[in-house]
Write an enzyme that holds these catalytic residues in place. Structure first.
Site, PDB file in Angstrom:
ATOM      1  N   LYS A 154      -2.792  -8.100  -8.846  1.00  0.00           N
ATOM      2  CA  LYS A 154      -2.560  -7.855 -10.282  1.00  0.00           C
ATOM      3  C   LYS A 154      -2.301  -9.151 -11.042  1.00  0.00           C
ATOM      4  O   LYS A 154      -1.247  -9.352 -11.644  1.00  0.00           O
ATOM      5  CB  LYS A 154      -1.394  -6.892 -10.510  1.00  0.00           C
ATOM      6  CG  LYS A 154      -1.656  -5.509  -9.966  1.00  0.00           C
ATOM      7  CD  LYS A 154      -0.633  -4.500 -10.437  1.00  0.00           C
ATOM      8  CE  LYS A 154      -0.776  -3.181  -9.739  1.00  0.00           C
ATOM      9  NZ  LYS A 154      -0.311  -3.213  -8.324  1.00  0.00           N
TER      10      LYS A 154
HETATM   11  P1  5BU Z   1       2.472   4.905  -3.046  1.00  0.00           P
HETATM   12  O1  5BU Z   1       3.358   4.654  -1.912  1.00  0.00           O
HETATM   13  O2  5BU Z   1       1.291   5.842  -2.716  1.00  0.00           O
HETATM   14  O3  5BU Z   1       3.213   5.319  -4.290  1.00  0.00           O
HETATM   15  O4  5BU Z   1       1.811   3.459  -3.348  1.00  0.00           O
HETATM   16  C1  5BU Z   1       0.928   3.227  -4.400  1.00  0.00           C
HETATM   17  C2  5BU Z   1       0.382   1.818  -4.360  1.00  0.00           C
HETATM   18  O5  5BU Z   1      -0.516   1.648  -5.470  1.00  0.00           O
HETATM   19  C3  5BU Z   1       1.432   0.740  -4.497  1.00  0.00           C
HETATM   20  O6  5BU Z   1       1.003  -0.344  -3.716  1.00  0.00           O
HETATM   21  C4  5BU Z   1       1.399   0.323  -5.956  1.00  0.00           C
HETATM   22  O7  5BU Z   1       1.676  -1.046  -6.125  1.00  0.00           O
HETATM   23  C5  5BU Z   1      -0.040   0.614  -6.332  1.00  0.00           C
HETATM   24  N1  5BU Z   1      -0.193   1.074  -7.734  1.00  0.00           N
HETATM   25  C6  5BU Z   1       0.352   2.233  -8.210  1.00  0.00           C
HETATM   26  O8  5BU Z   1       1.014   2.972  -7.505  1.00  0.00           O
HETATM   27  N2  5BU Z   1       0.159   2.587  -9.503  1.00  0.00           N
HETATM   28  C7  5BU Z   1      -0.553   1.832 -10.354  1.00  0.00           C
HETATM   29  O9  5BU Z   1      -0.741   2.228 -11.514  1.00  0.00           O
HETATM   30  C8  5BU Z   1      -1.101   0.628  -9.851  1.00  0.00           C
HETATM   31  C9  5BU Z   1      -0.915   0.286  -8.553  1.00  0.00           C
HETATM   32 BR1  5BU Z   1      -2.086  -0.413 -10.992  1.00  0.00          BR
END
Ligand code: 5BU
Length: 452
Positions: free
Chosen positions: A297
């Site tokens: 990012k």
């Molecule tokens: P989770 O554990 O499924 O919640 O992880 C989601 C991943 O996607 C995590 O690494 C975030 O940094 C990434 N992410 C997110 O969740 N939402 C966003 O809008 C963005 C990235 Br951009």
């Protein structure tokens, strides 16, 4: 004056009726949407409209004219100017101070008032307005309406003893537009079904398949991703938000067969070492045929992003197949990502994110025009020219207590036409990450097939 039909076509050019799929205030989906307010912005049309309305009416009956706020106010004013019948104004809410009057202007009790309305649908709001006027001892017997949506309003008012004069009704308007080639037979049929109260089926917009997207893809990384998705029958990207090299490599090995890409936040690996972290990770990726997505990012000016991308301990440029980047630095800030694909952050999944409609629109303009961009991260649909990556996916579609908001794979494929789902804790926190990855892979693939 021109014929009524010609006059309608003039009005139509101002965009007063739109056809498609609209959700009305009542929550009902309608195949058309009417807003007559633009008519007031064309003085010639407004004046002609006033005369068409006056021509239909027994003018000697009226002492006063009153428009239902707000859309009919200019119409009533124009009618008053053309006919010399005095205008009164009905407030939307009673004044909070002073007289608390509902009606403004000069009138006497017992006078007859012509009520002017732009559009009549169910007639319920007109019934309320009439009651408020009658409370001031003004008589209402006639209502003149520009467009009748033919959804029972006229009948309701007539059943209460009022005369309703309508200039246009929606069926006649559709006929004019059909004759003029502005509406297809199928659309007219759908509108008629809707007016009869029948349930109508809107054509769902079809999404492009991975094969179709592969054929139209320009960027080599888009092609590689789509090819991998088709070969592995997977649209799953696992997010490896673990903090040691050991955990990262173990996870990659376990989930490798089920995913098309592994998403890393390489700067959270506490024992990072290029030789011991990246080299074995690349080997696992090539063994299980998945790509590496570094979720860095980037969010700086081009020069700094270039340094962050190529230098430091991580040397992202040397191993990542694609990276995420904000577009807040503008179009040229993305020029440095020459050898990788860029996934632009369009909208975020967290509660209270600042990625508003307006921001997303501007961000999309950059994403769609930059040759390095292969896709976007978003929680909203984006144009099909680029790939849509959706994080915030979990089979249990609640939150995480830290602002993350989850959706199920079914939801994101059906409503967003997403291309790739990104799953973090749903997999790496599970007792059996391999099994979880396999479950998400099937859920994602089935949801994709269903959305075709
Ligand atoms: P989770 O554990 O499924 O919640 O992880 C989601 C991943 O996607 C995590 O690494 C975030 O940094 C990434 N992410 C997110 O969740 N939402 C966003 O809008 C963005 C990235 Br951009």
């Amino acid at each position: 004056m021109e014929s009524k039909k010609e006059f309608f076509l003039e009005c139509y050019k101002l965009g007063i009726i739109k056809f498609g799929r609209f959700t009305l205030k009542s929550g009902i989906e309608s195949p058309f949407y009417v807003d007559l307010r633009p008519l007031a912005s064309d003085p010639k049309i407004l004046k002609n409209l006033a005369n068409y309305l006056l021509d239909m009416l027994p003018l000697d009956n009226f002492d006063l004219i009153c428009g239902v706020p707000y859309a009919a106010l200019p119409m009533a004013t124009a009618m008053s100017l053309e006919s010399y019948i005095p205008l009164i104004i009905k407030r939307k809410e009673a004044k909070e101070y002073g007289t608390k009057k509902m009606i403004e202007g000069i009138y006497q009790k017992g006078q007859n008032c012509l009520l002017v309305e732009d559009v009549i649908t169910s007639g319920k709001s007109l019934v309320e307005t009439i009651a408020e006027i009658e409370q001031e001892d003004i008589k209402v017997a006639d209502i003149v309406v520009v467009l009748d949506r033919e959804q029972g309003g006229k009948q309701l008012l007539e059943s209460k003893g009022y005369r309703v004069h309508t200039l246009f009704n929606i069926s006649e308007v559709c006929e004019i537009l059909q004759e003029n080639g502005d509406l297809s037979d199928a659309e007219v049929q759908r509108i008629n079904d809707f007016l009869k109260g029948n349930h109508i089926q809107f054509e769902e917009k079809k999404r492009l398949s991975y094969q179709q997207k592969f054929e139209q893809a320009q960027h080599s990384v888009s092609k590689k991703l789509l090819e991998t998705a088709l070969a592995k029958e997977s649209n799953l990207i696992a997010s490896a938000d673990v903090t040691t090299t050991k955990e990262l490599l173990e996870l990659a090995e376990k989930v490798g067969p089920h995913i098309i890409a592994l998403k890393t936040h390489i700067d959270i690996i506490s024992d990072f070492d290029y030789q011991n972290t990246i080299i074995p990770l690349k080997e696992i990726a090539s063994k299980h045929k998945f790509l590496l997505m570094e979720d860095r990012k980037f969010a700086d000016i081009g020069n700094t992003q270039e340094l962050q991308f190529t230098s430091g301990v991580f040397r992202i440029t040397d191993w990542a197949d694609f990276v995420t980047s904000q577009v807040i630095g503008g179009f040229e800030s993305l020029d440095c990502f020459k050898n990788v694909g860029v996934v632009a952050i369009i909208g975020m999944s967290s509660k209270g994110t600042l990625t508003s409609n307006n921001y997303r629109e501007e961000a999309l303009k950059i994403a769609l025009s930059h040759p390095n961009v292969i896709g976007g991260v978003s929680q909203n649909p984006i144009p099909e020219e680029i790939l849509l990556f959706t994080p915030g996916v979990n089979l249990a579609d609640s939150g995480d207590g830290k602002g993350q908001q989850y959706n199920t794979p079914e939801h994101v494929f059906k409503t967003l036409h997403t291309d790739f789902i990104i799953v973090g804790r749903g997999i790496y926190k599970s007792e059996n990450p391999e099994q979880a990855a396999s479950q998400y892979k099937s859920a994602g693939w089935n949801a994709y097939l269903t959305s075709l």
